[in-house]
Design an enzyme around this catalytic site. Structure first.
Site, PDB file in Angstrom:
ATOM      1  N   GLU A 297     195.606 -56.350  56.150  1.00  0.00           N
ATOM      2  CA  GLU A 297     194.841 -57.125  55.165  1.00  0.00           C
ATOM      3  C   GLU A 297     194.956 -56.519  53.765  1.00  0.00           C
ATOM      4  O   GLU A 297     193.975 -56.396  53.033  1.00  0.00           O
ATOM      5  CB  GLU A 297     193.381 -57.237  55.604  1.00  0.00           C
ATOM      6  CG  GLU A 297     193.254 -57.923  56.960  1.00  0.00           C
ATOM      7  CD  GLU A 297     191.817 -58.167  57.422  1.00  0.00           C
ATOM      8  OE1 GLU A 297     190.922 -57.409  57.020  1.00  0.00           O
ATOM      9  OE2 GLU A 297     191.623 -59.138  58.172  1.00  0.00           O
ATOM     10  N   ARG A 347     198.955 -64.071  66.028  1.00  0.00           N
ATOM     11  CA  ARG A 347     198.191 -62.891  65.584  1.00  0.00           C
ATOM     12  C   ARG A 347     197.677 -62.070  66.766  1.00  0.00           C
ATOM     13  O   ARG A 347     197.609 -60.838  66.686  1.00  0.00           O
ATOM     14  CB  ARG A 347     197.035 -63.363  64.694  1.00  0.00           C
ATOM     15  CG  ARG A 347     196.032 -62.292  64.370  1.00  0.00           C
ATOM     16  CD  ARG A 347     195.087 -62.764  63.296  1.00  0.00           C
ATOM     17  NE  ARG A 347     193.916 -61.915  63.211  1.00  0.00           N
ATOM     18  CZ  ARG A 347     192.920 -62.081  62.352  1.00  0.00           C
ATOM     19  NH1 ARG A 347     192.964 -63.092  61.484  1.00  0.00           N
ATOM     20  NH2 ARG A 347     191.899 -61.270  62.332  1.00  0.00           N
ATOM     21  N   LYS A 371     189.982 -52.834  68.230  1.00  0.00           N
ATOM     22  CA  LYS A 371     188.916 -53.834  68.370  1.00  0.00           C
ATOM     23  C   LYS A 371     188.925 -54.388  69.788  1.00  0.00           C
ATOM     24  O   LYS A 371     189.993 -54.524  70.391  1.00  0.00           O
ATOM     25  CB  LYS A 371     189.123 -54.975  67.380  1.00  0.00           C
ATOM     26  CG  LYS A 371     188.901 -54.580  65.936  1.00  0.00           C
ATOM     27  CD  LYS A 371     188.886 -55.800  65.014  1.00  0.00           C
ATOM     28  CE  LYS A 371     188.693 -55.336  63.571  1.00  0.00           C
ATOM     29  NZ  LYS A 371     188.518 -56.456  62.619  1.00  0.00           N
ATOM     30  N   ASP A 376     189.417 -60.867  66.318  1.00  0.00           N
ATOM     31  CA  ASP A 376     188.520 -60.255  65.348  1.00  0.00           C
ATOM     32  C   ASP A 376     187.057 -60.468  65.710  1.00  0.00           C
ATOM     33  O   ASP A 376     186.388 -61.295  65.078  1.00  0.00           O
ATOM     34  CB  ASP A 376     188.813 -60.844  63.955  1.00  0.00           C
ATOM     35  CG  ASP A 376     188.203 -60.021  62.842  1.00  0.00           C
ATOM     36  OD1 ASP A 376     187.678 -58.941  63.138  1.00  0.00           O
ATOM     37  OD2 ASP A 376     188.257 -60.462  61.679  1.00  0.00           O
ATOM     38  N   GLU A 404     179.011 -60.182  61.992  1.00  0.00           N
ATOM     39  CA  GLU A 404     179.848 -61.007  61.129  1.00  0.00           C
ATOM     40  C   GLU A 404     180.078 -62.402  61.714  1.00  0.00           C
ATOM     41  O   GLU A 404     179.905 -63.409  61.036  1.00  0.00           O
ATOM     42  CB  GLU A 404     181.194 -60.305  60.897  1.00  0.00           C
ATOM     43  CG  GLU A 404     182.174 -61.157  60.124  1.00  0.00           C
ATOM     44  CD  GLU A 404     183.491 -60.426  59.837  1.00  0.00           C
ATOM     45  OE1 GLU A 404     183.654 -59.271  60.234  1.00  0.00           O
ATOM     46  OE2 GLU A 404     184.356 -61.048  59.179  1.00  0.00           O
TER      47      GLU A 404
HETATM   48  C1  GCV Z   1     186.691 -54.400  56.592  1.00  0.00           C
HETATM   49  C2  GCV Z   1     187.667 -58.675  59.468  1.00  0.00           C
HETATM   50  C3  GCV Z   1     186.602 -58.739  58.431  1.00  0.00           C
HETATM   51  C4  GCV Z   1     186.943 -57.854  57.239  1.00  0.00           C
HETATM   52  C5  GCV Z   1     187.155 -56.426  57.750  1.00  0.00           C
HETATM   53  C6  GCV Z   1     188.281 -56.461  58.778  1.00  0.00           C
HETATM   54  C7  GCV Z   1     188.537 -55.106  59.398  1.00  0.00           C
HETATM   55  O1  GCV Z   1     188.843 -59.283  59.042  1.00  0.00           O
HETATM   56  O2  GCV Z   1     186.407 -60.072  58.044  1.00  0.00           O
HETATM   57  O3  GCV Z   1     185.876 -57.910  56.338  1.00  0.00           O
HETATM   58  O4  GCV Z   1     187.467 -55.557  56.712  1.00  0.00           O
HETATM   59  O5  GCV Z   1     187.925 -57.345  59.824  1.00  0.00           O
HETATM   60  O6  GCV Z   1     188.068 -54.902  60.517  1.00  0.00           O
HETATM   61  O7  GCV Z   1     189.182 -54.280  58.790  1.00  0.00           O
END
Ligand code: GCV
Length: 705
Positions: A297, A347, A371, A376, A404
């Site tokens: 990202e 992905r 994760k 996500d 989130e």
């Molecule tokens: C800290 C997701 C979240 C992002 C986060 C990312 C990550 O994409 O929306 O805000 O960034 O995960 O875990 O690095």
């Protein structure tokens, strides 16, 4: 640097699971604390305060002094009682200089002795006694040893020092501002951090990363010129047995060091990190290590130099190795600029494709942080196959306590049941039984049974532990929704013992947080929270397909919000069907990343569990699920049912809301009202979308727009 002199907050922080009255049983007894060490001092202070409050007696003695009339003795070894026949359970030490945190509790005729080899163990023993309350003293004679499942029980903060123009002070934070930072400064008054550290110690957390994994310019300086601030924060956590970690930018040698490269194989780069690490450990001898989000990202990483992630991680690992430091290297690496038209890029495959070939290439002090799911932190995803595919790598399971994608602490969603299910998953056994194969918890902790896999042979994984994104801010209740405290509580307790029952943890949390409340309140808490994860799943995206959230902030429904974007999170709904074909036979091949039997179970729509069907398969709306319902009817039914359940939650809460602190009650009622509004919006948008796409009416004729 200069510090901000503004007061941290205008209100007092909620006591959470350390309500004064939770100390009543201990505080009314004659208690002795014996031994030295900084954390023994913390134990002594806790006991002194509790006994002063509740009329007990406290003495601080040297180990071995007479303690004849004490009702509770908290002591470091050498033992005050005869050694047990079985030795203390090994914690399966993961290195990194963590002390043995186990403790032994003996009770004889109501007199309790807690004995630990280290002062950290003694602190855990103290909070164990607090949790037990009267039962600590009333119970039958006992001789128990308690040890954490893993040395690495970590919380990550996605807090920014500066307020980020889009993500704010805390990325994905739903609890006000940061407890650490305020508009570019570290708080002058760290008393809030101290209270937080105490809460974390009480649930067994022992490591905290204090800044966002997206490391912006300002935050990067914590490693160098603003290290003094980290020293202050670390001093606060140290009193509670918690080590501090920093997220660092892989490009630091360029952005902070003035080099023209951050190539991990460049000698100057390696030396820059060696010097940076030396400065950090010189200032903070018990510093934990670095967390790195690389090539993810937009964060810089080794790919820019044609190097692997093992090259990157190992270079940092060498720099921190002399200090027993750790590198938590995140596996969240994927192409966030993919073309939505290209259905061959998946992905979900990315982490396995990047990291599986690197198994065995990482240094011993690298922990690959994965994760729980391949996308996500969705409300429902299969377990990441990376967890099963790296026999020779320390892998930590990463969870998200901050909600989130699960209601952003506006919705009451107790995640204990989700985590418990994830931790108990067995990659080499689909029977759902006790099986002979290790659980995800075993893989993360390096304990339990050895893996027997025809593909990878027989192996036992090195320990990687647990990490999770914190849900805490400077909000009065810490977590926005008062009930979101239960998630933080459960996370800590599950790190200590992944086999704990999430329902029992809810009781523990409620008893400590609302001591003395009538049983009707506890019953209502169960009605609201027990099935709340499942309820949230019902009214949001169906059958494991994920997302359908509003882009950017991720709150509320937007079925096509991510459908034509570069982020790789699609549902592919058309007039005939929905879902992502991730099979080996006709799809992206993702199902083949699992070992047998799950690769085969997921491959076929007839054996794939209903709740993950659309994660693995593109099926017609008329496809009949194992439940007997069609996909589209399931969508309608669960969305109507989900909202009805939220109405029932509100009903249950309104019957007891006057029995709890009006502050708590008001906040909970306000959030439940928002949950109902939002769930209704989800229901109507999702149902309407699929009715319009498929043209198939609800067989029960309910209102769809
Ligand atoms: C800290 C997701 C979240 C992002 C986060 C990312 C990550 O994409 O929306 O805000 O960034 O995960 O875990 O690095």
């Amino acid at each position: 640097m200069t510090v901000d002199s503004r007061p941290l907050t205008e209100h007092t922080a909620h006591s959470a699971w350390l309500h004064d009255d939770a100390f009543a049983a201990l505080g009314s007894r004659r208690v002795v604390v014996a031994g030295d060490g900084a954390l023994t001092g913390t134990v002594a202070e806790e006991v002194a305060a509790a006994t002063a409050r509740f009329g007990g007696a406290f003495s601080r003695l040297e180990v071995g002094d007479g303690v004849s009339d004490a009702e509770l003795v908290l002591t470091l070894s050498p033992p005050l009682v005869e050694p047990v026949e079985t030795p203390m359970v090994s914690t399966g030490s993961t290195g990194a200089g963590t002390a043995d945190e186990s403790f032994r509790l003996t009770r004889e005729a109501g007199a309790v002795v807690v004995q630990a080899a280290s002062d950290a163990g003694l602190l855990h023993g103290l909070f164990h006694v607090v949790r037990l309350g009267e039962a600590a003293f009333d119970g039958p004679d006992a001789d128990e040893t308690h040890a954490p499942a893993t040395d690495l029980r970590m919380l990550d903060h996605w807090d920014n020092v500066d307020v980020h123009p889009v993500m704010g002070q805390v990325e994905r934070g739903y609890s006000g501002g940061s407890i650490f930072y305020d508009h570019g400064y570290v708080h002058a008054d760290l008393s809030r951090v101290e209270r937080y550290a105490r809460l974390l110690a009480a649930v067994g957390i022992n490591r905290v990363a204090i800044n966002n994994v997206n490391v912006h310019t300002r935050e990067a300086r914590l490693l160098t010129e603003d290290l003094g601030d980290v020293v202050r924060v670390a001093a606060v956590f140290r009193r509670w047995g918690i080590r501090v970690h920093l997220s660092v930018s892989f490009a630091s040698p360029i952005t902070l060091g003035g080099l023209d490269t951050s190539d991990p194989l460049d000698q100057d780069v390696a030396h820059w990190w060696v010097r940076a690490a030396a400065r950090v450990w010189d200032a903070i001898p018990d510093f934990g290590g670095f967390v790195v989000k690389a090539d993810s990202e937009g964060q810089p990483g080794p790919f820019a130099y044609g190097r692997t992630h093992a090259d990157g991680a190992n270079m940092l690992a060498a720099a921190v190795e002399p200090y027993d430091g750790l590198i938590h290297w995140r596996a969240f690496v994927y192409d966030h600029k993919q073309d939505w038209r290209d259905r061959s890029t998946d992905r979900a495959r990315a982490a396995y494709d990047h990291f599986h070939p690197l198994d065995g290439a990482f240094s011993d002090n690298v922990v690959l942080q994965v994760k729980y799911g391949p996308l996500d932190f969705q409300v429902r995803e299969p377990l990441s196959p990376v967890l099963a595919a790296m026999p020779h790598t320390r892998v930590a399971l990463e969870l998200q306590v901050t909600q989130e994608y699960t209601g952003q602490q506006q919705h009451a969603v107790y995640l204990g049941p989700q985590w418990s299910q994830l931790l108990g998953f067995r990659f080499w056994d689909a029977s759902g039984g006790e099986g002979g194969s290790p659980t995800v918890a075993d893989l993360a902790t390096g304990r339990g049974k050895a893996v027997e896999d025809p593909g990878t042979g027989t192996w036992r994984k090195p320990a990687g532990g647990f990490a999770a994104v914190s849900n805490v801010g400077d909000d009065e209740f810490w977590t926005g929704h008062p009930f979101a405290q239960a998630n933080l509580y459960a996370y800590g307790r599950l790190c200590w013992d992944p086999a704990l029952d999430p329902g029992a943890l809810l009781d523990e949390w409620a008893a400590l947080t609302f001591p003395g409340t009538p049983s009707a309140v506890r019953d209502a808490l169960h009605t609201v929270l027990d099935r709340s994860w499942e309820t949230y799943e019902q009214y949001t995206s169906p059958l494991g397909v994920g997302f359908m959230v509003r882009p950017g902030h991720h709150y509320g429904p937007d079925v096509d919000g991510y459908e034509y974007t570069p982020w790789g999170t699609y549902h592919f709904a058309d007039r005939d069907g929905i879902g992502v074909d991730r099979t080996v036979r006709t799809g992206t091949g993702y199902a083949g990343q699992y070992p047998a039997p799950w690769s085969a179970v997921y491959e076929s729509p007839s054996t794939c569990p209903d709740e993950l069907l659309l994660f693995f398969h593109h099926v017609p709306y008329t496809h009949v699920l194992q439940s007997g319902s069609t996909v589209v009817q399931h969508i309608y039914d669960t969305h109507f049912d989900g909202v009805a359940r939220v109405e029932a939650m509100i009903g249950a809460w309104s019957e007891v809301s006057t029995l709890v602190d009006p502050h708590v009650s008001e906040r909970v009622s306000e959030r439940l009202a928002e949950q109902l509004r939002s769930a209704t919006e989800w229901r109507d948008q999702v149902n309407t979308y699929f009715f319009r796409k498929s043209g198939i009416p609800d067989e029960r004729g309910r209102r769809i727009y």
